[in-house]
Write a protein that holds these residues in place. Sequence first.
Motif, short mmCIF file in Angstrom:
data_model
loop_
_atom_site.label_atom_id
_atom_site.label_comp_id
_atom_site.label_asym_id
_atom_site.label_seq_id
_atom_site.Cartn_x
_atom_site.Cartn_y
_atom_site.Cartn_z
N HIS A 110 5.80 4.08 -2.26
CA HIS A 110 4.68 4.98 -1.98
C HIS A 110 4.38 5.89 -3.16
N SER A 145 -2.33 7.81 1.29
CA SER A 145 -2.67 6.40 1.07
C SER A 145 -4.16 6.25 0.83
N GLY A 182 1.29 1.57 2.63
CA GLY A 182 1.82 2.91 2.83
C GLY A 182 1.27 3.62 4.05
#
Length: 416
Positions: A110, A145, A182
């Motif tokens: 991430h 994200s 993510g």
Amino acid sequence: MKRFGSQLPVCEPHWYQGAASPYYRKSHIELRARVRKFVEERIKPNMDKWIESESGYPRELHEEAFDCGVQGVLFDQKWGGTMPEDFDAFHELILWDELARSGGGAVLGHLAINTMALPPILYYASDEIKKKVVKDVVQGRKNISLAISEPSYGSDVANIETSAVRQGDYFIVNGAKKWITGALMADFFTVAVRIGNKPGLKGLSLLLIDRNSKGIDIRKMETQASHSHHIGMVTFDDVKVPVANLIGKEGYGGKYIMINFNHERFVIAAGANRAARLCYSEAFQYSMDRKTFGKRLAQHQAIRMKLAEMARMIESTHDMLERVAYQFSTKAPDPVLGPLCALLKVQASRCFEYCAREASQIFGGSSLVKEGRGKTVERLYREVRHSAIPGGSEEILMDFFARSALRTAAKIRARL
């Protein structure tokens, strides 16, 4: 250059093995050492259990990475980061290259997603939005994200349908985003929406949406790779989003997305080439140990040809990465970077695909099981499509480059 890491040919980038380079300075060398230490001490010992766990790696790993001088290196100190004063794109190349040494599984993945979803906010959002998001993400306390792709529109960004209808001080958002990397770990989403009926890229805008907003549903999507990818489907059902959460100007979302793609493709390419190098390294060492038909694998010419072709592709791709990194560092304009980054990503994903295949052939049956010496290659083989498709599929990027080259050629010929 002082030697670092493995000295087996091609198992590390050329400058790790004593070759002269004009690109790397003291701060690059220091970052390389920090990231490698973090990977060796914190990630590798826990890899297997994290990638098999339904929840993936722990969120707290991002804060640990920040404390170790890894997470914040790409971000300016004014945003809470630890960016060195002489920062350039070669620091970033080192970061993604070294993190990819973990061997697949997207552990700490991430961090890459944060660097793709955060730039539109850093460069175009209001101070209010920046205060809400940036420092926590940079320092590893929260994640964000990028939500662009939809069930019916992946690379076809210009036709996305998720709508945002203004009602007073709010936008009412409806639609769905698919294959969002993510999604399960994100606290915020940078979301591409269509405000009004204007078609194409000029009708798109970006909104910051909190995952805890009423009407959001996030569903995990199982992938051919590991649980640590945290890929999901994000559905928006009458989600109220403050108008103040508009990122930049209304109708400029398409422009922001296109610019952001250059960096995303560079990130993917850097990780893919180290993954290819890891396939080569594992296969190279195995070929010197494993015996078949009375001699070591490396003594068979067919195996040597595979290794040599892998090495040729890896080294040429790394040279291309450095060439593009230099263009980033000298602030080449986005129209110049676009075609370069498109070709780079295709070069890296195809290199990775070839090396994963040939390494599997060298390992034979050992590359089919998730244990023993072949388990790293087995895992990496399942990662290939995660390099070839996200950020623009190979076919889309090849066509993008060709169309760009033809437009440029037409302008040059018109001036003659």
